[in-house]
Design a protein around this motif. Structure first.
Motif, PDB file in Angstrom:
ATOM      1  N   VAL A   8       0.781  -1.238  -0.008  1.00  0.00           N
ATOM      2  CA  VAL A   8       0.164  -0.094   0.032  1.00  0.00           C
ATOM      3  C   VAL A   8       1.029   1.214  -0.160  1.00  0.00           C
ATOM      4  O   VAL A   8       0.650   2.292  -0.827  1.00  0.00           O
ATOM      5  CB  VAL A   8      -0.926   0.044   1.359  1.00  0.00           C
ATOM      6  CG1 VAL A   8      -1.642   1.249   1.403  1.00  0.00           C
ATOM      7  CG2 VAL A   8      -1.998  -0.999   1.036  1.00  0.00           C
ATOM      8  N   THR A   9       1.778   1.189   0.934  1.00  0.00           N
ATOM      9  CA  THR A   9       2.813   2.343   0.846  1.00  0.00           C
ATOM     10  C   THR A   9       3.615   2.617  -0.413  1.00  0.00           C
ATOM     11  O   THR A   9       3.602   3.621  -0.697  1.00  0.00           O
ATOM     12  CB  THR A   9       3.913   2.083   1.969  1.00  0.00           C
ATOM     13  OG1 THR A   9       3.249   2.197   3.234  1.00  0.00           O
ATOM     14  CG2 THR A   9       4.793   3.288   2.062  1.00  0.00           C
ATOM     15  N   ALA A  10       4.076   1.405  -1.073  1.00  0.00           N
ATOM     16  CA  ALA A  10       4.463   1.565  -2.243  1.00  0.00           C
ATOM     17  C   ALA A  10       3.873   2.108  -3.288  1.00  0.00           C
ATOM     18  O   ALA A  10       4.354   2.885  -4.454  1.00  0.00           O
ATOM     19  CB  ALA A  10       5.234   0.326  -2.700  1.00  0.00           C
TER      20      ALA A  10
ATOM     21  N   PRO B 274       8.318  -2.135   0.441  1.00  0.00           N
ATOM     22  CA  PRO B 274       9.443  -3.199   0.080  1.00  0.00           C
ATOM     23  C   PRO B 274      10.428  -2.654  -0.781  1.00  0.00           C
ATOM     24  O   PRO B 274      10.422  -1.768  -1.587  1.00  0.00           O
ATOM     25  CB  PRO B 274       8.551  -4.290  -0.728  1.00  0.00           C
ATOM     26  CG  PRO B 274       7.092  -3.863  -0.449  1.00  0.00           C
ATOM     27  CD  PRO B 274       6.744  -2.326  -0.250  1.00  0.00           C
ATOM     28  N   ALA B 275      11.538  -3.362  -0.439  1.00  0.00           N
ATOM     29  CA  ALA B 275      12.924  -3.123  -0.904  1.00  0.00           C
ATOM     30  C   ALA B 275      12.894  -2.787  -2.480  1.00  0.00           C
ATOM     31  O   ALA B 275      13.373  -2.055  -3.227  1.00  0.00           O
ATOM     32  CB  ALA B 275      14.006  -3.845  -0.680  1.00  0.00           C
TER      33      ALA B 275
ATOM     34  N   ARG C 214       8.431  -5.862  -9.121  1.00  0.00           N
ATOM     35  CA  ARG C 214       9.473  -6.870  -8.418  1.00  0.00           C
ATOM     36  C   ARG C 214       8.838  -6.943  -6.994  1.00  0.00           C
ATOM     37  O   ARG C 214       8.945  -8.073  -6.592  1.00  0.00           O
ATOM     38  CB  ARG C 214      10.755  -5.946  -8.480  1.00  0.00           C
ATOM     39  CG  ARG C 214      11.735  -6.169  -9.643  1.00  0.00           C
ATOM     40  CD  ARG C 214      13.069  -5.643  -9.584  1.00  0.00           C
ATOM     41  NE  ARG C 214      13.124  -4.289  -9.084  1.00  0.00           N
ATOM     42  CZ  ARG C 214      13.081  -3.269  -9.970  1.00  0.00           C
ATOM     43  NH1 ARG C 214      12.987  -3.303 -11.024  1.00  0.00           N
ATOM     44  NH2 ARG C 214      13.085  -1.987  -9.214  1.00  0.00           N
ATOM     45  N   ALA C 215       8.138  -5.862  -6.525  1.00  0.00           N
ATOM     46  CA  ALA C 215       7.718  -6.068  -4.939  1.00  0.00           C
ATOM     47  C   ALA C 215       6.382  -6.960  -5.051  1.00  0.00           C
ATOM     48  O   ALA C 215       6.423  -7.728  -4.215  1.00  0.00           O
ATOM     49  CB  ALA C 215       7.150  -4.721  -4.705  1.00  0.00           C
ATOM     50  N   GLU C 216       5.726  -6.971  -6.009  1.00  0.00           N
ATOM     51  CA  GLU C 216       4.409  -7.781  -6.371  1.00  0.00           C
ATOM     52  C   GLU C 216       4.972  -9.260  -6.355  1.00  0.00           C
ATOM     53  O   GLU C 216       4.445 -10.310  -5.615  1.00  0.00           O
ATOM     54  CB  GLU C 216       3.641  -7.423  -7.280  1.00  0.00           C
ATOM     55  CG  GLU C 216       2.960  -6.012  -7.334  1.00  0.00           C
ATOM     56  CD  GLU C 216       1.496  -6.284  -6.429  1.00  0.00           C
ATOM     57  OE1 GLU C 216       1.252  -7.622  -5.898  1.00  0.00           O
ATOM     58  OE2 GLU C 216       0.711  -5.320  -6.260  1.00  0.00           O
TER      59      GLU C 216
ATOM     60  N   CYS D  80      -4.090 -12.873  -6.248  1.00  0.00           N
ATOM     61  CA  CYS D  80      -4.237 -11.451  -6.449  1.00  0.00           C
ATOM     62  C   CYS D  80      -2.713 -10.811  -6.765  1.00  0.00           C
ATOM     63  O   CYS D  80      -2.565  -9.961  -7.752  1.00  0.00           O
ATOM     64  CB  CYS D  80      -4.965 -10.433  -5.289  1.00  0.00           C
ATOM     65  SG  CYS D  80      -5.274  -8.902  -5.828  1.00  0.00           S
ATOM     66  N   ARG D  81      -1.788 -11.194  -6.021  1.00  0.00           N
ATOM     67  CA  ARG D  81      -0.381 -10.553  -6.133  1.00  0.00           C
ATOM     68  C   ARG D  81       0.180 -11.142  -7.492  1.00  0.00           C
ATOM     69  O   ARG D  81       0.736 -10.186  -8.183  1.00  0.00           O
ATOM     70  CB  ARG D  81       0.383 -10.768  -4.963  1.00  0.00           C
ATOM     71  CG  ARG D  81       0.131 -10.278  -3.670  1.00  0.00           C
ATOM     72  CD  ARG D  81       0.800 -10.579  -2.610  1.00  0.00           C
ATOM     73  NE  ARG D  81       0.416 -10.010  -1.249  1.00  0.00           N
ATOM     74  CZ  ARG D  81       1.011 -10.154  -0.033  1.00  0.00           C
ATOM     75  NH1 ARG D  81       1.964 -11.035  -0.022  1.00  0.00           N
ATOM     76  NH2 ARG D  81       0.538  -9.330   0.824  1.00  0.00           N
ATOM     77  N   ALA D  82      -0.282 -12.336  -7.773  1.00  0.00           N
ATOM     78  CA  ALA D  82       0.185 -12.935  -9.179  1.00  0.00           C
ATOM     79  C   ALA D  82      -0.480 -12.044 -10.202  1.00  0.00           C
ATOM     80  O   ALA D  82       0.246 -11.710 -11.237  1.00  0.00           O
ATOM     81  CB  ALA D  82       0.166 -14.261  -9.319  1.00  0.00           C
ATOM     82  N   THR D  83      -1.540 -11.799 -10.061  1.00  0.00           N
ATOM     83  CA  THR D  83      -2.332 -10.911 -11.059  1.00  0.00           C
ATOM     84  C   THR D  83      -1.861  -9.384 -11.202  1.00  0.00           C
ATOM     85  O   THR D  83      -1.740  -9.082 -12.416  1.00  0.00           O
ATOM     86  CB  THR D  83      -4.004 -10.862 -10.739  1.00  0.00           C
ATOM     87  OG1 THR D  83      -4.450 -12.287 -10.609  1.00  0.00           O
ATOM     88  CG2 THR D  83      -4.550 -10.302 -11.967  1.00  0.00           C
ATOM     89  N   HIS D  84      -1.602  -9.110 -10.227  1.00  0.00           N
ATOM     90  CA  HIS D  84      -0.818  -7.591 -10.217  1.00  0.00           C
ATOM     91  C   HIS D  84       0.432  -7.751 -11.005  1.00  0.00           C
ATOM     92  O   HIS D  84       0.833  -6.447 -11.717  1.00  0.00           O
ATOM     93  CB  HIS D  84      -0.777  -6.953  -8.708  1.00  0.00           C
ATOM     94  CG  HIS D  84      -2.068  -6.613  -8.095  1.00  0.00           C
ATOM     95  ND1 HIS D  84      -1.983  -5.982  -6.956  1.00  0.00           N
ATOM     96  CD2 HIS D  84      -3.234  -6.910  -8.461  1.00  0.00           C
ATOM     97  CE1 HIS D  84      -3.085  -6.009  -6.420  1.00  0.00           C
ATOM     98  NE2 HIS D  84      -4.098  -6.288  -7.384  1.00  0.00           N
ATOM     99  N   THR D  85       1.118  -8.603 -10.739  1.00  0.00           N
ATOM    100  CA  THR D  85       2.532  -8.794 -11.172  1.00  0.00           C
ATOM    101  C   THR D  85       2.369  -8.556 -12.869  1.00  0.00           C
ATOM    102  O   THR D  85       2.950  -8.064 -13.640  1.00  0.00           O
ATOM    103  CB  THR D  85       3.379 -10.259 -10.765  1.00  0.00           C
ATOM    104  OG1 THR D  85       3.530  -9.911  -9.554  1.00  0.00           O
ATOM    105  CG2 THR D  85       4.416 -10.353 -11.543  1.00  0.00           C
TER     106      THR D  85
END
Length: 163
Positions: A60-62, A107-108, A123-125, A153-158
């Motif tokens: 969320v912050t990123a 995330p870094a 990359r973060a996703e 959901c994270r895979a979809t975002h990637t």
């Protein structure tokens, strides 16, 4: 009342026994309430899903940072950010904690949001997806659906960030 072999009367012996019993009870009671520093209850272990919650908040912050540095990406990134906020809310409810009032560090992999926001978020996703998949394989049955949904959901975002 005569003296016994040890030089004490029966009344004196009972008095000593009562005093020792009272002293032992007092020490036990005081130790049990923590006054003597014996804290017998260990601190509860952190919930195994806490890292997934922390990642959701970091994402969320990123996204917030990326949209602030590149406002033209807001329409594209705002729905993805909203997904992570919804995940964080659901995870916090499942864990039984409140969302923090201050945002955690991004995330870094997303730290370069100012120069190349989309590739940093991708990359973060990807990293967050891998963490969620690992957590999903270890999650108990009552939690696996939510963690699996977060991973998907994270895979979809990637993939959505490849466009």
């Amino acid at each position: 009342m005569g003296k016994r072999d040890n030089g004490r009367t029966r009344r004196e012996a009972f008095g000593v026994a009562a005093a020792l019993g009272t002293a032992a009870w007092t020490v036990t009671t005081v130790a049990g309430c923590g006054l003597l520093g014996d804290d017998s209850e260990p601190a509860p272990a952190p919930d195994p899903l806490q890292p997934i919650l922390d990642e959701a908040l970091g994402l969320v912050t990123a996204y917030d940072r990326a949209m602030a540095t590149q406002p033209d990406l807001r329409d594209r990134l705002a729905p993805l950010r909203a997904d992570h906020h919804a995940h964080a809310t659901a995870l916090a409810g499942l864990i039984g904690t409140d969302l923090p009032s201050s945002a955690p560090a991004a995330p870094a992999a997303a730290a370069s949001a100012g120069t190349d926001a989309v590739s940093g978020l991708r990359r973060a996703e990807k990293q967050a997806h891998q963490s969620a998949v690992a957590a999903c394989t270890k999650a108990p049955a009552d939690r696996v659906m939510l963690v699996g949904s977060v991973a998907a959901c994270r895979a979809t975002h990637t993939e959505a960030l490849h466009r």
